[in-house]
Design a protein around this motif. Sequence first.
Motif, PDB file in Angstrom:
ATOM      1  N   ASP A 203     -15.444   5.046  -5.738  1.00 38.42           N
ATOM      2  CA  ASP A 203     -14.624   6.214  -6.028  1.00 38.42           C
ATOM      3  C   ASP A 203     -14.377   7.022  -4.752  1.00 38.42           C
ATOM      4  N   VAL A 204     -15.429   7.247  -3.979  1.00 36.77           N
ATOM      5  CA  VAL A 204     -15.287   7.991  -2.735  1.00 36.77           C
ATOM      6  C   VAL A 204     -14.455   7.202  -1.726  1.00 36.77           C
ATOM      7  N   ALA A 205     -14.650   5.892  -1.722  1.00 42.27           N
ATOM      8  CA  ALA A 205     -13.869   5.049  -0.817  1.00 42.27           C
ATOM      9  C   ALA A 205     -12.382   5.201  -1.098  1.00 42.27           C
ATOM     10  N   LEU A 206     -12.024   5.169  -2.365  1.00 42.42           N
ATOM     11  CA  LEU A 206     -10.616   5.303  -2.730  1.00 42.42           C
ATOM     12  C   LEU A 206     -10.089   6.691  -2.385  1.00 42.42           C
ATOM     13  N   LEU A 207     -10.857   7.730  -2.686  1.00 46.68           N
ATOM     14  CA  LEU A 207     -10.434   9.090  -2.357  1.00 46.68           C
ATOM     15  C   LEU A 207     -10.160   9.231  -0.856  1.00 46.68           C
ATOM     16  N   ASN A 208     -11.038   8.688  -0.041  1.00 49.74           N
ATOM     17  CA  ASN A 208     -10.857   8.771   1.406  1.00 49.74           C
ATOM     18  C   ASN A 208      -9.629   7.987   1.860  1.00 49.74           C
ATOM     19  N   PHE A 209      -9.462   6.814   1.282  1.00 46.46           N
ATOM     20  CA  PHE A 209      -8.321   5.978   1.645  1.00 46.46           C
ATOM     21  C   PHE A 209      -7.007   6.673   1.285  1.00 46.46           C
ATOM     22  N   LEU A 210      -6.940   7.223   0.083  1.00 45.93           N
ATOM     23  CA  LEU A 210      -5.714   7.898  -0.343  1.00 45.93           C
ATOM     24  C   LEU A 210      -5.413   9.106   0.533  1.00 45.93           C
ATOM     25  N   ALA A 211      -6.463   9.826   0.934  1.00 44.02           N
ATOM     26  CA  ALA A 211      -6.266  10.986   1.806  1.00 44.02           C
ATOM     27  C   ALA A 211      -5.691  10.540   3.146  1.00 44.02           C
ATOM     28  N   GLN A 212      -6.183   9.431   3.663  1.00 46.89           N
ATOM     29  CA  GLN A 212      -5.683   8.928   4.939  1.00 46.89           C
ATOM     30  C   GLN A 212      -4.238   8.453   4.833  1.00 46.89           C
ATOM     31  N   LYS A 213      -3.850   8.027   3.636  1.00 47.17           N
ATOM     32  CA  LYS A 213      -2.468   7.593   3.428  1.00 47.17           C
ATOM     33  C   LYS A 213      -1.533   8.770   3.140  1.00 47.17           C
ATOM     34  N   GLY A 214      -2.120   9.982   3.056  1.00 43.88           N
ATOM     35  CA  GLY A 214      -1.305  11.168   2.839  1.00 43.88           C
ATOM     36  C   GLY A 214      -1.126  11.568   1.392  1.00 43.88           C
ATOM     37  N   TYR A 215      -1.818  10.918   0.464  1.00 46.36           N
ATOM     38  CA  TYR A 215      -1.720  11.272  -0.945  1.00 46.36           C
ATOM     39  C   TYR A 215      -2.673  12.420  -1.267  1.00 46.36           C
ATOM     40  N   LYS A 216      -2.239  13.336  -2.121  1.00 47.76           N
ATOM     41  CA  LYS A 216      -3.069  14.455  -2.550  1.00 47.76           C
ATOM     42  C   LYS A 216      -3.631  14.158  -3.942  1.00 47.76           C
ATOM     43  N   VAL A 217      -4.962  14.157  -4.042  1.00 49.57           N
ATOM     44  CA  VAL A 217      -5.625  13.892  -5.319  1.00 49.57           C
ATOM     45  C   VAL A 217      -6.799  14.844  -5.471  1.00 49.57           C
ATOM     46  N   ASP A 218      -6.914  15.489  -6.627  1.00 49.91           N
ATOM     47  CA  ASP A 218      -8.075  16.320  -6.906  1.00 49.91           C
ATOM     48  C   ASP A 218      -9.281  15.414  -7.154  1.00 49.91           C
ATOM     49  N   ALA A 219     -10.318  15.588  -6.349  1.00 49.86           N
ATOM     50  CA  ALA A 219     -11.457  14.673  -6.409  1.00 49.86           C
ATOM     51  C   ALA A 219     -12.151  14.685  -7.764  1.00 49.86           C
ATOM     52  N   THR A 220     -12.258  15.835  -8.386  1.00 50.47           N
ATOM     53  CA  THR A 220     -12.998  15.935  -9.645  1.00 50.47           C
ATOM     54  C   THR A 220     -12.204  15.390 -10.830  1.00 50.47           C
ATOM     55  N   SER A 221     -10.952  15.824 -10.970  1.00 54.66           N
ATOM     56  CA  SER A 221     -10.153  15.402 -12.122  1.00 54.66           C
ATOM     57  C   SER A 221      -9.509  14.040 -11.916  1.00 54.66           C
ATOM     58  N   GLY A 222      -9.327  13.646 -10.650  1.00 57.89           N
ATOM     59  CA  GLY A 222      -8.655  12.388 -10.371  1.00 57.89           C
ATOM     60  C   GLY A 222      -7.151  12.465 -10.508  1.00 57.89           C
ATOM     61  N   LYS A 223      -6.625  13.669 -10.657  1.00 57.67           N
ATOM     62  CA  LYS A 223      -5.183  13.841 -10.851  1.00 57.67           C
ATOM     63  C   LYS A 223      -4.494  14.235  -9.551  1.00 57.67           C
TER      64      LYS A 223
ATOM     65  N   LEU B 134       0.818  -1.210   0.000  1.00 57.43           N
ATOM     66  CA  LEU B 134       0.000   0.000   0.000  1.00 57.43           C
ATOM     67  C   LEU B 134       0.853   1.263   0.000  1.00 57.43           C
ATOM     68  N   ASP B 135       2.136   1.115   0.179  1.00 58.17           N
ATOM     69  CA  ASP B 135       3.048   2.270   0.139  1.00 58.17           C
ATOM     70  C   ASP B 135       3.587   2.518  -1.267  1.00 58.17           C
ATOM     71  N   ASP B 136       3.159   1.708  -2.222  1.00 58.94           N
ATOM     72  CA  ASP B 136       3.673   1.821  -3.588  1.00 58.94           C
ATOM     73  C   ASP B 136       2.688   2.483  -4.549  1.00 58.94           C
ATOM     74  N   LEU B 137       1.709   3.214  -4.036  1.00 56.93           N
ATOM     75  CA  LEU B 137       0.641   3.738  -4.892  1.00 56.93           C
ATOM     76  C   LEU B 137       0.993   5.063  -5.571  1.00 56.93           C
ATOM     77  N   ARG B 138       1.970   5.782  -5.055  1.00 53.50           N
ATOM     78  CA  ARG B 138       2.325   7.073  -5.647  1.00 53.50           C
ATOM     79  C   ARG B 138       2.722   6.902  -7.120  1.00 53.50           C
ATOM     80  N   GLY B 139       2.144   7.744  -7.956  1.00 52.56           N
ATOM     81  CA  GLY B 139       2.449   7.706  -9.379  1.00 52.56           C
ATOM     82  C   GLY B 139       1.702   6.638 -10.161  1.00 52.56           C
ATOM     83  N   LYS B 140       0.885   5.856  -9.480  1.00 52.02           N
ATOM     84  CA  LYS B 140       0.153   4.772 -10.145  1.00 52.02           C
ATOM     85  C   LYS B 140      -1.242   5.239 -10.571  1.00 52.02           C
ATOM     86  N   THR B 141      -1.843   4.487 -11.494  1.00 51.40           N
ATOM     87  CA  THR B 141      -3.194   4.765 -11.978  1.00 51.40           C
ATOM     88  C   THR B 141      -4.148   3.695 -11.457  1.00 51.40           C
ATOM     89  N   ILE B 142      -5.164   4.130 -10.745  1.00 51.40           N
ATOM     90  CA  ILE B 142      -6.129   3.211 -10.137  1.00 51.40           C
ATOM     91  C   ILE B 142      -7.518   3.482 -10.699  1.00 51.40           C
TER      92      ILE B 142
END
Length: 369
Positions: free
Chosen positions: A166-186, A148-156
């Motif tokens: 989609d919301v589940a993943l956004l929340n999970f990534l936020a908890q892991k410290g990753y920054k993702v724009d919710a609308t664009s997915g980038k 789960l520490d290898d997700l940076r730079g990956k496409t999910i």
Amino acid sequence: MSAVRHRLLAATATVPLLIAALGACGYGSEAKKDTAANIVPKGPKVDGLDQVKIGFFGNTTHATPLIGLRTGQFQKALGGTAIKSSVFNAGPAEIEALNSGAIDIGWIGPSPAINGYVKSHGKSLKIIAGSASGGVSLIVNPKKIKSLDDLRGKTIATPQLGNTQDVALLNFLAQKGYKVDATSGKGDVTIQRIDNKVTPTAYAQGSIDAAWVPEPTASKLVAAGGRSLLDEKKLWKDGKFVITNVIVSQKFLKEHPKAVEAVLRGSVATNTWIRSHPAEAVKALNEELANPRFSGKALPADVIDPAFKNVDVTDDPLAATLQEEADHAVQAGLLKKPDLKGIYDLTLLNKVLKAEGKPPVDDAGLGSN
């Protein structure tokens, strides 16, 4: 800090982009109609009705209606009242059918149920029972992602912008410290929204590195060489979170409570049978999925067996998790905090459960006044 409870909530008018996106996680196209497993109605009609119209998706998380129709549990409960079924591949289409009277009762995910309730200002539907919990996993390409520490730079991949996974993943990534724009997915991780039917092909072609998806898509990816890196059950208290509810038109509930109660008897009876006859249940499920109104062919054993085992049928709507899912959608910036008071009416379900000697279920304070 609680783990990702998510499930998106349908977007309200303040987030119009999400409204069209909510709830798609089924198979097939639009609504396909058919009678229930060719089982002939017999006996007295419930409430004098010729038929009850139900809707659901053709996937594993909707095992209750699929198996209940196949085995005749619903028809037995309805006696001489016929069942007319429609199969959907997107929550908004099913909500539209409920609102128009094309269906009376539906099996559906929490996000479109919330969306339908909020958009109608609490007038269109009620959640009257649970149906399934779990059945969602993060599947990764093991050559590209080891942990789960290898997700940076990956496409999910997720099924749709703003949908439950989609919301589940956004929340999970936020908890892991990753920054993702919710609308664009980038962002630190790229989220690619694609239909479940396309996800296995995208995985095979290497255009995605992973997918946060429901069953049976998750098991299809594993059969294609993917690895289940995270079962979402691990993120929830007691491993339970709502993935499928039973909803009813408020108009139909008011006018035909006996018919609604009969459908709930069929649902409870089916869930009891599934739990006590797992081998027969998975066979019935696969036979129904082989119906031409779905894919027209059965799923292979290495897909249907794990997909079935990963979903827990339940009469309990797990109301507390619905509220948590709503809260996480709000935190993700995808939803203005909704008022869900009154979304549940579990009166008839608890009547059925009491008659079966089963304990009542709770609406977590979100029941009718």
